[in-house]
Motif scaffolding. Structure first.
Motif, PDB file in Angstrom:
ATOM      1  N   GLY A  43      -2.088  -4.934  -8.069  1.00 27.15           N
ATOM      2  CA  GLY A  43      -2.864  -5.097  -6.846  1.00 27.15           C
ATOM      3  C   GLY A  43      -2.328  -4.283  -5.678  1.00 27.15           C
ATOM      4  O   GLY A  43      -2.535  -4.634  -4.518  1.00 27.15           O
ATOM      5  N   ARG A  60      -0.532   4.686 -11.518  1.00 23.14           N
ATOM      6  CA  ARG A  60      -1.897   4.184 -11.228  1.00 23.14           C
ATOM      7  C   ARG A  60      -2.182   2.888 -11.991  1.00 23.14           C
ATOM      8  O   ARG A  60      -2.744   1.948 -11.434  1.00 23.14           O
ATOM      9  CB  ARG A  60      -2.945   5.225 -11.603  1.00 23.14           C
ATOM     10  CG  ARG A  60      -3.137   6.251 -10.568  1.00 23.14           C
ATOM     11  CD  ARG A  60      -4.507   6.917 -10.686  1.00 23.14           C
ATOM     12  NE  ARG A  60      -4.505   8.119  -9.904  1.00 23.14           N
ATOM     13  CZ  ARG A  60      -4.676   8.151  -8.593  1.00 23.14           C
ATOM     14  NH1 ARG A  60      -4.876   7.043  -7.944  1.00 23.14           N
ATOM     15  NH2 ARG A  60      -4.651   9.288  -7.936  1.00 23.14           N
ATOM     16  N   ASP A  61      -1.797   2.852 -13.256  1.00 23.56           N
ATOM     17  CA  ASP A  61      -2.034   1.667 -14.077  1.00 23.56           C
ATOM     18  C   ASP A  61      -1.280   0.452 -13.532  1.00 23.56           C
ATOM     19  O   ASP A  61      -1.838  -0.648 -13.418  1.00 23.56           O
ATOM     20  CB  ASP A  61      -1.638   1.921 -15.537  1.00 23.56           C
ATOM     21  CG  ASP A  61      -2.536   2.951 -16.215  1.00 23.56           C
ATOM     22  OD1 ASP A  61      -3.648   3.214 -15.696  1.00 23.56           O
ATOM     23  OD2 ASP A  61      -2.118   3.495 -17.264  1.00 23.56           O
ATOM     24  N   ASN A 109      -2.469  -0.953  -3.416  1.00 29.24           N
ATOM     25  CA  ASN A 109      -3.422   0.093  -3.043  1.00 29.24           C
ATOM     26  C   ASN A 109      -2.703   1.428  -2.959  1.00 29.24           C
ATOM     27  O   ASN A 109      -1.621   1.518  -2.385  1.00 29.24           O
ATOM     28  CB  ASN A 109      -4.042  -0.211  -1.675  1.00 29.24           C
ATOM     29  CG  ASN A 109      -4.807  -1.508  -1.685  1.00 29.24           C
ATOM     30  OD1 ASN A 109      -5.728  -1.671  -2.460  1.00 29.24           O
ATOM     31  ND2 ASN A 109      -4.409  -2.433  -0.843  1.00 29.24           N
ATOM     32  N   ALA A 144      -0.200   0.045 -10.479  1.00 29.06           N
ATOM     33  CA  ALA A 144      -0.781  -0.301  -9.176  1.00 29.06           C
ATOM     34  C   ALA A 144      -2.040  -1.139  -9.350  1.00 29.06           C
ATOM     35  O   ALA A 144      -2.249  -2.136  -8.643  1.00 29.06           O
ATOM     36  CB  ALA A 144      -1.093   0.961  -8.379  1.00 29.06           C
ATOM     37  N   GLN A 145      -2.865  -0.774 -10.301  1.00 30.49           N
ATOM     38  CA  GLN A 145      -4.092  -1.529 -10.545  1.00 30.49           C
ATOM     39  C   GLN A 145      -3.767  -2.930 -11.068  1.00 30.49           C
ATOM     40  O   GLN A 145      -4.365  -3.913 -10.632  1.00 30.49           O
ATOM     41  CB  GLN A 145      -4.981  -0.782 -11.538  1.00 30.49           C
ATOM     42  CG  GLN A 145      -6.342  -1.402 -11.689  1.00 30.49           C
ATOM     43  CD  GLN A 145      -7.278  -0.534 -12.523  1.00 30.49           C
ATOM     44  OE1 GLN A 145      -6.867   0.464 -13.109  1.00 30.49           O
ATOM     45  NE2 GLN A 145      -8.540  -0.917 -12.564  1.00 30.49           N
ATOM     46  N   ASP A 146      -2.815  -3.029 -11.971  1.00 38.03           N
ATOM     47  CA  ASP A 146      -2.427  -4.332 -12.525  1.00 38.03           C
ATOM     48  C   ASP A 146      -1.800  -5.238 -11.469  1.00 38.03           C
ATOM     49  O   ASP A 146      -2.051  -6.440 -11.447  1.00 38.03           O
ATOM     50  CB  ASP A 146      -1.437  -4.151 -13.687  1.00 38.03           C
ATOM     51  CG  ASP A 146      -2.074  -3.488 -14.900  1.00 38.03           C
ATOM     52  OD1 ASP A 146      -3.318  -3.458 -14.983  1.00 38.03           O
ATOM     53  OD2 ASP A 146      -1.308  -2.990 -15.759  1.00 38.03           O
ATOM     54  N   THR A 184       0.843  -1.190   0.000  1.00 37.54           N
ATOM     55  CA  THR A 184       0.000   0.000   0.000  1.00 37.54           C
ATOM     56  C   THR A 184       0.879   1.241   0.000  1.00 37.54           C
ATOM     57  O   THR A 184       1.913   1.277   0.657  1.00 37.54           O
ATOM     58  CB  THR A 184      -0.893  -0.005   1.265  1.00 37.54           C
ATOM     59  OG1 THR A 184      -1.678  -1.188   1.278  1.00 37.54           O
ATOM     60  CG2 THR A 184      -1.812   1.198   1.298  1.00 37.54           C
TER      61      THR A 184
END
Length: 153
Positions: A53, A46-47, A55, A49-51, A33
């Motif tokens: 996992g 951001r991309d 936070n 982090a989303q891929d 995180t």
């Protein structure tokens, strides 16, 4: 509660910062995180982090950031409690009431007096057969335990 910190940086949040945080996924996923206080987060970060996992919590006011972290950890703990509730065993000491044995075979139905602890539905029920005297305890002897089944309602 204290926030464990593995890395501190200044300036915008980049992809490399997310990759560092992603290293925690194999050890403690909740700590993968990033708390981003009053900084910009790049689109690439951001991309990734989303891929991966990871936070990312952002806020311009530090108290809002800590509130987000506490809500996240609180929700995580509640989920863990709910998921592991069936595995928890609450120890207790019971005395079988000789006048309240209704069925001696499967299923065993009997009354008990709870002397210590808490007896709950679904809890495993065991009987300690015999004891261990002080001499045997010195050598690591343990009493024999027979599992009777689970407490019914």
């Amino acid at each position: 509660p204290p926030v464990p910190v593995a890395h501190i940086g200044l300036g915008p949040l980049h992809k490399k910062d997310v990759i560092v945080a992603a290293g925690m996924l194999e050890h403690s996923p909740e700590y993968a995180t990033i708390l981003a206080f009053d900084v910009k987060v790049t689109r690439e970060a951001r991309d990734v982090a989303q891929d991966e996992g990871v936070n990312i919590f952002t806020a311009d006011i530090i108290y809002h950031l800590t509130d987000q972290w506490e809500r996240f950890m609180g929700a995580l703990m509640e989920t863990r409690k709910r998921d592991t509730a069936g595995e928890a065993v609450f120890p207790c000491i019971c005395k079988i009431l000789p006048t309240a044995i209704f069925n001696r075979a499967d299923p065993i139905v009997l009354g008990v007096n709870v002397l210590e602890g808490s007896l709950r539905i679904g809890q495993p029920l065991c009987v300690v057969v015999g004891g261990v005297d002080e001499d045997e305890a010195e050598f690591g002897a343990v009493p024999k335990v027979l599992q009777l089944g689970r407490v019914g309602g």
